[in-house]
Write an enzyme that holds these catalytic residues in place. Structure first.
Site, PDB file in Angstrom:
ATOM      1  N   LYS A 198      55.026 -10.982  61.719  1.00  0.00           N
ATOM      2  CA  LYS A 198      55.383 -12.203  62.455  1.00  0.00           C
ATOM      3  C   LYS A 198      54.215 -13.172  62.561  1.00  0.00           C
ATOM      4  O   LYS A 198      54.377 -14.379  62.377  1.00  0.00           O
ATOM      5  CB  LYS A 198      55.883 -11.860  63.864  1.00  0.00           C
ATOM      6  CG  LYS A 198      57.206 -11.154  63.925  1.00  0.00           C
ATOM      7  CD  LYS A 198      57.702 -11.016  65.347  1.00  0.00           C
ATOM      8  CE  LYS A 198      56.742 -10.308  66.269  1.00  0.00           C
ATOM      9  NZ  LYS A 198      56.486  -8.905  65.865  1.00  0.00           N
ATOM     10  N   THR A 199      53.039 -12.645  62.888  1.00  0.00           N
ATOM     11  CA  THR A 199      51.875 -13.516  63.058  1.00  0.00           C
ATOM     12  C   THR A 199      51.473 -14.155  61.739  1.00  0.00           C
ATOM     13  O   THR A 199      51.167 -15.356  61.684  1.00  0.00           O
ATOM     14  CB  THR A 199      50.695 -12.736  63.644  1.00  0.00           C
ATOM     15  OG1 THR A 199      51.076 -12.198  64.919  1.00  0.00           O
ATOM     16  CG2 THR A 199      49.485 -13.635  63.818  1.00  0.00           C
ATOM     17  N   LEU A 200      51.476 -13.367  60.678  1.00  0.00           N
ATOM     18  CA  LEU A 200      51.119 -13.892  59.359  1.00  0.00           C
ATOM     19  C   LEU A 200      52.078 -14.995  58.940  1.00  0.00           C
ATOM     20  O   LEU A 200      51.662 -16.056  58.463  1.00  0.00           O
ATOM     21  CB  LEU A 200      51.137 -12.764  58.335  1.00  0.00           C
ATOM     22  CG  LEU A 200      50.750 -13.139  56.905  1.00  0.00           C
ATOM     23  CD1 LEU A 200      49.333 -13.662  56.857  1.00  0.00           C
ATOM     24  CD2 LEU A 200      50.915 -11.929  55.988  1.00  0.00           C
TER      25      LEU A 200
ATOM     26  N   LYS B  16      51.645 -17.061  71.780  1.00  0.00           N
ATOM     27  CA  LYS B  16      52.161 -15.697  71.847  1.00  0.00           C
ATOM     28  C   LYS B  16      52.136 -15.335  73.329  1.00  0.00           C
ATOM     29  O   LYS B  16      51.118 -14.840  73.828  1.00  0.00           O
ATOM     30  CB  LYS B  16      51.294 -14.754  71.015  1.00  0.00           C
ATOM     31  CG  LYS B  16      51.869 -13.352  70.851  1.00  0.00           C
ATOM     32  CD  LYS B  16      50.971 -12.511  69.962  1.00  0.00           C
ATOM     33  CE  LYS B  16      51.509 -11.097  69.814  1.00  0.00           C
ATOM     34  NZ  LYS B  16      52.672 -11.024  68.904  1.00  0.00           N
TER      35      LYS B  16
ATOM     36  N   SER C  89      50.268  -7.247  73.778  1.00  0.00           N
ATOM     37  CA  SER C  89      49.643  -5.972  74.118  1.00  0.00           C
ATOM     38  C   SER C  89      48.784  -5.559  72.928  1.00  0.00           C
ATOM     39  O   SER C  89      49.016  -5.973  71.799  1.00  0.00           O
ATOM     40  CB  SER C  89      50.704  -4.916  74.434  1.00  0.00           C
ATOM     41  OG  SER C  89      51.628  -4.797  73.374  1.00  0.00           O
TER      42      SER C  89
ATOM     43  N   GLY D 171      57.291 -13.937  69.359  1.00  0.00           N
ATOM     44  CA  GLY D 171      57.693 -12.844  70.230  1.00  0.00           C
ATOM     45  C   GLY D 171      56.848 -11.607  70.016  1.00  0.00           C
ATOM     46  O   GLY D 171      55.819 -11.626  69.339  1.00  0.00           O
TER      47      GLY D 171
ATOM     48  N   ASN E 189      58.762 -11.223  53.887  1.00  0.00           N
ATOM     49  CA  ASN E 189      57.342 -10.892  53.813  1.00  0.00           C
ATOM     50  C   ASN E 189      57.170  -9.571  53.074  1.00  0.00           C
ATOM     51  O   ASN E 189      57.965  -8.648  53.238  1.00  0.00           O
ATOM     52  CB  ASN E 189      56.749 -10.779  55.224  1.00  0.00           C
ATOM     53  CG  ASN E 189      55.265 -10.481  55.196  1.00  0.00           C
ATOM     54  OD1 ASN E 189      54.523 -11.093  54.431  1.00  0.00           O
ATOM     55  ND2 ASN E 189      54.829  -9.557  56.029  1.00  0.00           N
TER      56      ASN E 189
ATOM     57  N   PRO F 163      54.008 -13.611  49.085  1.00  0.00           N
ATOM     58  CA  PRO F 163      53.453 -12.570  48.224  1.00  0.00           C
ATOM     59  C   PRO F 163      52.523 -11.652  49.007  1.00  0.00           C
ATOM     60  O   PRO F 163      52.012 -12.026  50.071  1.00  0.00           O
ATOM     61  CB  PRO F 163      52.681 -13.372  47.175  1.00  0.00           C
ATOM     62  CG  PRO F 163      52.256 -14.603  47.903  1.00  0.00           C
ATOM     63  CD  PRO F 163      53.385 -14.926  48.842  1.00  0.00           C
TER      64      PRO F 163
END
Length: 230
Positions: free
Chosen positions: A17-19, A39, A43, A119, A178, A208
């Site tokens: 998700k972050t990427l 974000k 955690s 999320g 992804n 990729p």
């Protein structure tokens, strides 16, 4: 005020998700867009001299165009890398959708072309005994961008996640495939074809594999035109 706001969710935890969020921010920047990201709950933070810091939140800060203090990007930082509601309970804190909505609305008031809200985990991750994280984008009426990892089982997870999002009354603005592994999954193209035909939203791109992920390079694989329509 942020012109476009999207909630980024995944079909599971650890799907990128972050990427994907960082790549979207970089791609938007190439279009001349001003971007913000947050974000709300993270955690798995590091205890630093400046306070708790989360790697994902720091990546978002590097990729968005408008500067923000860390506490606005990640207002709820939790030390252990466990489910957010458990980490919060161990820290003596109580997570609620109402509080997270307040954080998001604060950022939505800032001038920007795009705000991404990432999320934690998947769509039904608990916030507390009564609410899941989904309650926050539902309260905001925020369209969703879904991250799908190309691996065995992703079709089932993607269709179930899309079904849950739509059942909660939200639209899926698009999804990004992804590659979480250097080795392509068996029948990858057939999997992509099925997802493209059966997910109720356009594919924004297929990222990729990169051993050292570079969001600026990955941004080249994305087409964000549909996100900025109207």
């Amino acid at each position: 005020m942020a012109r476009k706001s999207y909630f980024v969710t995944g079909t599971d935890t650890g799907v990128g998700k972050t990427l994907v969020s960082a790549a979207i921010l970089e791609a938007a920047a190439t279009l001349g867009k001003k971007t913000l990201a947050m974000k709300p709950v993270a955690s798995g933070c590091d205890d630093t001299p400046e306070g708790l810091r989360n790697e994902d939140a720091l990546i978002l800060m590097e990729s968005m165009s408008e500067p923000l203090p860390y506490d606005q990007v990640n207002p709820v930082a939790l030390l252990p890398a466990i489910a957010p509601h458990v980490a919060a309970a161990q820290a003596g804190r109580h997570l609620t959708a109402e509080r997270l909505v307040g954080f998001c609305r604060g950022l939505q008031m800032r001038p920007a072309d795009l705000l991404l809200v990432e999320g934690a985990g998947g769509w039904r991750v608990p916030l507390n005994d009564r609410e899941t994280y989904a309650a926050m984008p539902v309260a905001l009426g925020m369209p969703v961008i879904m991250v799908v990892p190309l691996k065995l089982g992703c079709i089932n997870h993607a269709l179930l996640t899309a079904e849950a999002i739509r059942r909660d009354g939200l639209s899926i603005a698009g999804w990004v495939a992804n590659r979480p592994d250097p080795t392509a999954m068996t029948c990858e193209q057939e999997t992509l074809d099925y997802l493209i035909q059966n997910l109720p939203a356009p594919c924004l791109g297929v990222l990729p594999w990169q051993e050292r992920a570079n969001p600026r390079e990955l941004a080249k694989a994305l087409d964000l035109s549909i996100l900025f329509e109207n």
